[in-house]
Write a protein that holds these residues in place. Structure first.
Motif, PDB file in Angstrom:
ATOM      1  N   GLU A  28       6.735 -11.470  29.851  1.00  0.00           N
ATOM      2  CA  GLU A  28       6.618 -10.324  28.616  1.00  0.00           C
ATOM      3  C   GLU A  28       5.612 -10.863  27.529  1.00  0.00           C
ATOM      4  OE1 GLU A  28       7.959  -7.508  25.857  1.00  0.00           O
ATOM      5  OE2 GLU A  28       7.714  -7.440  28.103  1.00  0.00           O
ATOM      6  N   VAL A  29       5.053  -9.904  26.919  1.00  0.00           N
ATOM      7  CA  VAL A  29       4.061 -10.000  26.025  1.00  0.00           C
ATOM      8  C   VAL A  29       4.591  -9.717  24.675  1.00  0.00           C
ATOM      9  CG1 VAL A  29       1.564  -9.516  25.355  1.00  0.00           C
ATOM     10  CG2 VAL A  29       2.268  -9.663  27.545  1.00  0.00           C
ATOM     11  N   ARG A  30       4.482 -10.511  23.731  1.00  0.00           N
ATOM     12  CA  ARG A  30       4.905 -10.199  22.288  1.00  0.00           C
ATOM     13  C   ARG A  30       3.735 -10.866  21.350  1.00  0.00           C
ATOM     14  NH1 ARG A  30       9.803  -6.910  21.700  1.00  0.00           N
ATOM     15  NH2 ARG A  30      10.023  -6.239  23.753  1.00  0.00           N
ATOM     16  N   VAL A  31       3.885 -10.381  20.135  1.00  0.00           N
ATOM     17  CA  VAL A  31       3.241 -10.816  19.078  1.00  0.00           C
ATOM     18  C   VAL A  31       4.183 -12.005  18.397  1.00  0.00           C
ATOM     19  CG1 VAL A  31       2.424 -10.578  16.816  1.00  0.00           C
ATOM     20  CG2 VAL A  31       1.685  -8.925  18.501  1.00  0.00           C
ATOM     21  N   LYS A  32       3.448 -13.075  17.953  1.00  0.00           N
ATOM     22  CA  LYS A  32       4.043 -14.314  17.558  1.00  0.00           C
ATOM     23  C   LYS A  32       4.632 -13.930  15.938  1.00  0.00           C
ATOM     24  CE  LYS A  32       4.261 -18.966  16.683  1.00  0.00           C
ATOM     25  NZ  LYS A  32       3.396 -20.250  16.196  1.00  0.00           N
ATOM     26  N   LEU A  36      10.479 -14.729  16.420  1.00  0.00           N
ATOM     27  CA  LEU A  36      10.391 -15.147  17.692  1.00  0.00           C
ATOM     28  C   LEU A  36       9.708 -16.513  17.768  1.00  0.00           C
ATOM     29  CD1 LEU A  36       9.079 -11.867  19.456  1.00  0.00           C
ATOM     30  CD2 LEU A  36      11.411 -12.847  19.490  1.00  0.00           C
ATOM     31  N   ALA A  37       9.260 -17.195  16.731  1.00  0.00           N
ATOM     32  CA  ALA A  37       8.697 -18.371  16.844  1.00  0.00           C
ATOM     33  C   ALA A  37       9.500 -19.564  17.375  1.00  0.00           C
ATOM     34  CB  ALA A  37       8.163 -18.848  15.236  1.00  0.00           C
ATOM     35  N   ASP A  38      10.768 -19.355  17.374  1.00  0.00           N
ATOM     36  CA  ASP A  38      11.541 -20.502  17.797  1.00  0.00           C
ATOM     37  C   ASP A  38      12.095 -19.904  19.293  1.00  0.00           C
ATOM     38  OD1 ASP A  38      13.268 -18.728  16.755  1.00  0.00           O
ATOM     39  OD2 ASP A  38      14.748 -20.043  16.030  1.00  0.00           O
ATOM     40  N   LEU A  39      11.580 -19.064  19.803  1.00  0.00           N
ATOM     41  CA  LEU A  39      12.146 -18.787  21.233  1.00  0.00           C
ATOM     42  C   LEU A  39      11.595 -19.908  21.987  1.00  0.00           C
ATOM     43  CD1 LEU A  39      13.379 -16.190  22.492  1.00  0.00           C
ATOM     44  CD2 LEU A  39      10.961 -15.465  23.098  1.00  0.00           C
ATOM     45  N   ARG A  62       9.721 -20.064  30.065  1.00  0.00           N
ATOM     46  CA  ARG A  62       8.815 -20.703  29.378  1.00  0.00           C
ATOM     47  C   ARG A  62       8.150 -19.788  28.387  1.00  0.00           C
ATOM     48  NH1 ARG A  62       3.379 -19.682  30.626  1.00  0.00           N
ATOM     49  NH2 ARG A  62       3.899 -18.714  32.456  1.00  0.00           N
ATOM     50  N   VAL A  63       7.745 -20.308  27.106  1.00  0.00           N
ATOM     51  CA  VAL A  63       6.960 -19.473  26.157  1.00  0.00           C
ATOM     52  C   VAL A  63       5.311 -20.178  25.928  1.00  0.00           C
ATOM     53  CG1 VAL A  63       6.926 -18.704  23.675  1.00  0.00           C
ATOM     54  CG2 VAL A  63       9.172 -19.092  25.207  1.00  0.00           C
ATOM     55  N   THR A  64       4.423 -19.375  26.157  1.00  0.00           N
ATOM     56  CA  THR A  64       3.146 -19.916  26.113  1.00  0.00           C
ATOM     57  C   THR A  64       2.438 -19.099  24.997  1.00  0.00           C
ATOM     58  OG1 THR A  64       3.156 -20.773  28.320  1.00  0.00           O
ATOM     59  CG2 THR A  64       0.910 -20.669  27.114  1.00  0.00           C
ATOM     60  N   GLU A  65       1.878 -19.813  24.075  1.00  0.00           N
ATOM     61  CA  GLU A  65       1.003 -19.234  22.876  1.00  0.00           C
ATOM     62  C   GLU A  65      -0.544 -19.112  23.171  1.00  0.00           C
ATOM     63  OE1 GLU A  65       1.887 -20.736  18.948  1.00  0.00           O
ATOM     64  OE2 GLU A  65       4.117 -20.841  19.591  1.00  0.00           O
ATOM     65  N   ALA A 109       3.115 -15.549  25.856  1.00  0.00           N
ATOM     66  CA  ALA A 109       3.527 -15.070  26.944  1.00  0.00           C
ATOM     67  C   ALA A 109       4.890 -15.578  27.267  1.00  0.00           C
ATOM     68  CB  ALA A 109       2.416 -15.685  28.114  1.00  0.00           C
ATOM     69  N   ILE A 110       5.793 -14.647  27.420  1.00  0.00           N
ATOM     70  CA  ILE A 110       7.450 -15.063  27.532  1.00  0.00           C
ATOM     71  C   ILE A 110       7.753 -15.177  29.016  1.00  0.00           C
ATOM     72  CG2 ILE A 110       9.974 -14.795  27.013  1.00  0.00           C
ATOM     73  CD1 ILE A 110       8.693 -13.465  24.498  1.00  0.00           C
ATOM     74  N   GLU A 111       7.788 -16.297  29.747  1.00  0.00           N
ATOM     75  CA  GLU A 111       8.001 -16.016  31.221  1.00  0.00           C
ATOM     76  C   GLU A 111       9.582 -15.938  31.370  1.00  0.00           C
ATOM     77  OE1 GLU A 111       7.818 -18.625  35.376  1.00  0.00           O
ATOM     78  OE2 GLU A 111       6.800 -19.568  33.640  1.00  0.00           O
ATOM     79  N   ILE A 112       9.837 -14.634  32.085  1.00  0.00           N
ATOM     80  CA  ILE A 112      11.301 -14.330  32.058  1.00  0.00           C
ATOM     81  C   ILE A 112      11.957 -14.226  33.562  1.00  0.00           C
ATOM     82  CG2 ILE A 112      11.430 -13.152  29.916  1.00  0.00           C
ATOM     83  CD1 ILE A 112      10.822 -10.314  31.822  1.00  0.00           C
TER      84      ILE A 112
END
Length: 116
Positions: A28-32, A36-39, A62-65, A109-112
């Motif tokens: 899932e793609v999101r803006v930082k 959401l910074a502490d996701l 996983r969360v990758t910036e 990038a939020i791996e779900i």
């Protein structure tokens, strides 16, 4: 879902919701945004389609910036974000949702993984 995991409520467009619900979309793609910074891995996201009562829940793996959407698509691979669209189509679609001033905040990038 562990007792320490947090549940986040996020909206999703129908097209992307359907991909998530079918386990066809793993990123899932999101803006930082600050909220959401502490996701983090282990959190749960409950996706909603605006204006409906449809939901589905995923676990964050996983969360990758990234600095922006192009770097994200190159780093993750477009097929993980949307297996039904080309990289260029996805980039145009993401940028239609998030204008340049939002992209400037950074991309996540939020791996779900679908729950249930």
């Amino acid at each position: 879902m562990s007792s320490t995991s947090r549940v986040r409520e996020l909206n999703l467009y129908r097209r992307y919701f359907d991909l998530v619900a079918a386990s066809a979309k793993s990123i899932e793609v999101r803006v930082k945004y600050p909220h959401l910074a502490d996701l983090t891995a282990g959190d749960v996201i409950r996706f909603h389609i605006k204006g409906t009562d449809e939901t589905c829940e995923v676990e964050v793996k996983r969360v990758t910036e990234y600095v922006g959407f192009e770097a994200l698509l190159d780093g993750e691979g477009p097929s993980t974000v949307d297996p039904t669209a080309t990289r260029d189509e996805q980039l145009a679609g993401i940028r239609a949702i998030y204008p340049p001033e939002k992209e400037a905040l950074g991309a996540m990038a939020i791996e779900i993984q679908l729950l249930g």
